[in-house]
Design an enzyme around this catalytic site. Structure first.
Site, mmCIF file in Angstrom:
data_model
loop_
_atom_site.group_PDB
_atom_site.id
_atom_site.type_symbol
_atom_site.label_atom_id
_atom_site.label_comp_id
_atom_site.label_asym_id
_atom_site.label_seq_id
_atom_site.Cartn_x
_atom_site.Cartn_y
_atom_site.Cartn_z
ATOM 1 N N ASP A 208 73.436 30.801 81.504
ATOM 2 C CA ASP A 208 74.682 31.231 82.101
ATOM 3 C C ASP A 208 74.618 32.247 83.651
ATOM 4 O O ASP A 208 74.109 32.342 83.906
ATOM 5 C CB ASP A 208 75.576 31.873 81.274
ATOM 6 N N GLU A 269 75.055 26.501 85.248
ATOM 7 C CA GLU A 269 75.971 27.089 85.259
ATOM 8 C C GLU A 269 76.235 27.753 86.463
ATOM 9 O O GLU A 269 75.491 29.296 86.556
ATOM 10 C CB GLU A 269 76.908 27.823 84.140
HETATM 11 C C1 BGC Z 1 80.713 31.737 80.618
HETATM 12 C C2 BGC Z 1 82.112 32.828 80.079
HETATM 13 C C3 BGC Z 1 81.124 34.557 80.331
HETATM 14 C C4 BGC Z 1 80.473 34.881 81.478
HETATM 15 C C5 BGC Z 1 79.394 35.572 81.578
HETATM 16 C C6 BGC Z 1 80.465 32.449 82.159
HETATM 17 O O1 BGC Z 1 79.946 31.378 83.068
HETATM 18 O O2 BGC Z 1 80.643 30.768 80.869
HETATM 19 O O3 BGC Z 1 82.220 33.251 78.932
HETATM 20 O O4 BGC Z 1 82.368 35.380 79.923
HETATM 21 O O5 BGC Z 1 79.912 33.556 82.027
HETATM 22 O O6 BGC Z 1 78.754 35.689 80.803
#
Ligand code: BGC
Length: 551
Positions: A208, A269
């Site tokens: 994340d 991500e």
């Molecule tokens: C996740 C979100 C989240 C955020 C903070 C993002 O990239 O996919 O759902 O709210 O990170 O953790």
């Protein structure tokens, strides 16, 4: 011998655990619910499951606010339930990828509680990013930075003696304090977490906000007017997005991953400039990174062609495979996006999100929505994606052609982006409504109780039960496509076949062809057997907004 390259062309199905299947009727999906649905996952023909966070959490951000990285939320089950779920998935030949949230913990994490109780300058505060405020009494935040969810990125604490105190950084919600990755203890603790889950049989990790971990917090902090936008900068000079040092962390993680057989995988991500994505995806780093380009594009042949060509060449160059994704828990579902006027799709409100952010934080009702067009295009786009080299990431419910629930009552909304924007942005709850499994019945088969986000009356018509065995359904289209994909999958190559401007036609090694008609008029198909199509052919021709595979 386990294939170390299993991930390169895997179809990965994202489960948002709280909204998938509820085994105990408390309105929240849980791990036992997932285990009960392994036969369904198996019948779908996916290769892996990516599980969004299931850790103990107050759900201030749907579980991305983690209280304890090495446990299961009691609302969702136990570690034993986790092991049983992992075993059931593995028996079915399905790999398991879990979400890891390293940029921030929750404010209920033992470390943060310790930091609040400890004095300024203490080692406990050094695990987070605490700073004194500005102004004579420190009443102003250390900088004017905004959090991603709106409002200031700083929150002031009350010191243990009851006086107003320091401020801590939270790039997301105040319940998500950013960890200090300059601190060796933080690094070591995450290595421990990665080992903990890898030892339990987790096959890979989705990382994340992978591009935010390392920060330059040197005084004086720049003002927001001096900062570039996320994803815009090319030189790693932003104080928190995409700094070069972040890759030292992932090099350490890679060392750990490679101690396992097969090596554990990871996908970043990372909302970074396309030219810097490869660093995250390199074999010395996480190995793969999400490419959101198709998700951000219109349903348009020219845009798709350019994106596919560029990403395949970049992936090849950096020794990884490309990733493709149309929907996830953060965006308006693509069956709805594609029913909106061009350029307005990603934010669900008909306005173009130029900054790559607007789509993320909204999702209201849209008068111009053409749901049938959206469905048709979503089916066509997904079939095209499943024919591409690389891995395809699918989001629970897209195999049902499920549209966004755009008109949730405000009182039921949960997303912090809704609250922190004073309701102007509708937030991401519309794609997180619990899945419909049956045509009728309590919460459409999601569980025996209610659903934590209300399901609309029309949900039953999209249920698994309504579509199971109906060859014209979206569910059966996905099943057929995933089954064929296994059989036809070949080297990670694609060759474009020259075609009309509104048509994309490519061939994969072994002769597998995919043709998509983005235009309004039916088009003739090449010679060969049509093995699947997203709409019925019209007099042997491929209708508008449709894809067919020929093999
Ligand atoms: C996740 C979100 C989240 C955020 C903070 C993002 O990239 O996919 O759902 O709210 O990170 O953790």
């Amino acid at each position: 011998m386990a294939d170390p390259n299993w991930w390169r062309q895997a179809a990965v199905y994202q489960i948002y655990p709280r909204s998938f299947s509820d085994s105990n009727g408390d309105g929240l999906g849980d791990l036992k619910g997932i285990t009960a649905k392994v036969p369904y996952l198996s019948s779908l023909g996916i290769d892996a499951v990516w599980l969004s966070p299931f850790y103990p959490s107050a759900l201030a951000d749907g579980g991305y606010d983690v209280d304890d990285y090495r446990d299961v939320d009691p609302k969702l089950g136990t570690l034993e339930d986790f092991d049983a779920m992992a075993a059931a998935l593995h028996r079915a030949g399905i790999k398991l990828i879990t979400d890891i949230v390293p940029n921030h913990s929750s404010n209920r994490h033992a470390w943060f509680q310790e930091a609040l109780a400890a004095p300024k300058g203490s080692p406990a505060r050094e695990r987070y990013i605490f700073r004194d405020g500005q102004g004579p009494d420190g009443a102003l935040p250390p900088s004017d930075w905004d959090s991603v969810f709106g409002g200031s990125a700083w929150e002031r604490i009350t010191e243990p003696d009851g006086t107003p105190g320091q401020w801590y950084l939270h790039l997301f919600a105040p319940e998500q304090p950013d960890l200090n990755w300059d601190n060796r203890e933080v690094r070591d603790d995450f290595l421990k977490t990665l080992r903990f889950w890898s030892d339990r049989g987790v096959d890979g990790f989705r990382v994340d906000v992978a591009h935010a971990l390392t920060k330059d917090m040197t005084h004086p902090l720049p003002s927001k007017a001096e900062l570039g936008t996320e994803g815009e900068l090319l030189d790693g000079s932003h104080p928190f997005w995409d700094r070069d040092e972040v890759h030292q962390i992932y090099a350490e993680w890679r060392e750990l991953f490679n101690q396992y057989t097969p090596p554990r995988t990871a996908v970043a991500e990372a909302w970074v400039h396309a030219s810097r994505r490869a660093r995250y995806a390199s074999p010395e780093g996480l190995g793969q990174a999400f490419n959101f380009d198709l998700l951000l594009a219109d349903f348009d042949a020219e845009q798709f062609h350019a994106i596919i060509t560029k990403n395949l060449s970049e992936a090849k160059h950096s020794g990884t495979s490309s990733t493709w994704v149309f929907s996830n828990h953060d965006v308006v579902r693509h069956a709805t996006r594609y029913g909106l006027p061009k350029g307005g799709g990603r934010d669900g409100q008909g306005g173009k999100g130029q900054d790559g952010k607007a789509w993320l934080l909204s999702g209201g009702t849209t008068p111009e929505l053409d749901i049938e067009l959206g469905q048709r295009r979503a089916r066509a786009a997904s079939l095209l994606m499943l024919a591409l080299p690389g891995s395809a990431y699918l989001y629970q419910g897209e195999e049902l052609g499920l549209p966004e629930v755009a008109d949730l009552p405000d009182a039921d909304r949960q997303d912090p982006s809704f609250f922190r924007n004073f309701g102007v942005e509708k937030g991401r709850d519309g794609c997180r409504v619990p899945l419909p499994w049956t045509v009728e019945g309590k919460s459409f088969g999601f569980g025996d109780g209610g659903a934590h986000l209300p399901q609309p009356e029309w949900f039953g018509a999209y249920s698994v039960q309504a579509q199971d065995g109906d060859s014209s359904s979206t569910l059966e289209l996905y099943r057929r496509a995933l089954e064929l994909r296994h059989r036809l999958q070949a080297a990670e190559e694609l060759q474009w076949v020259p075609s009309a401007p509104d048509v994309l036609h490519f061939v994969r090694p072994g002769g597998w062809q995919s043709v998509t008609n983005f235009g309004a008029e039916p088009v003739a198909l090449p010679e060969g057997t049509v093995v699947v199509s997203s709409s019925p052919l019209a007099d042997g021709k491929l209708p508008a907004d449709s894809t067919a595979w020929i093999a």
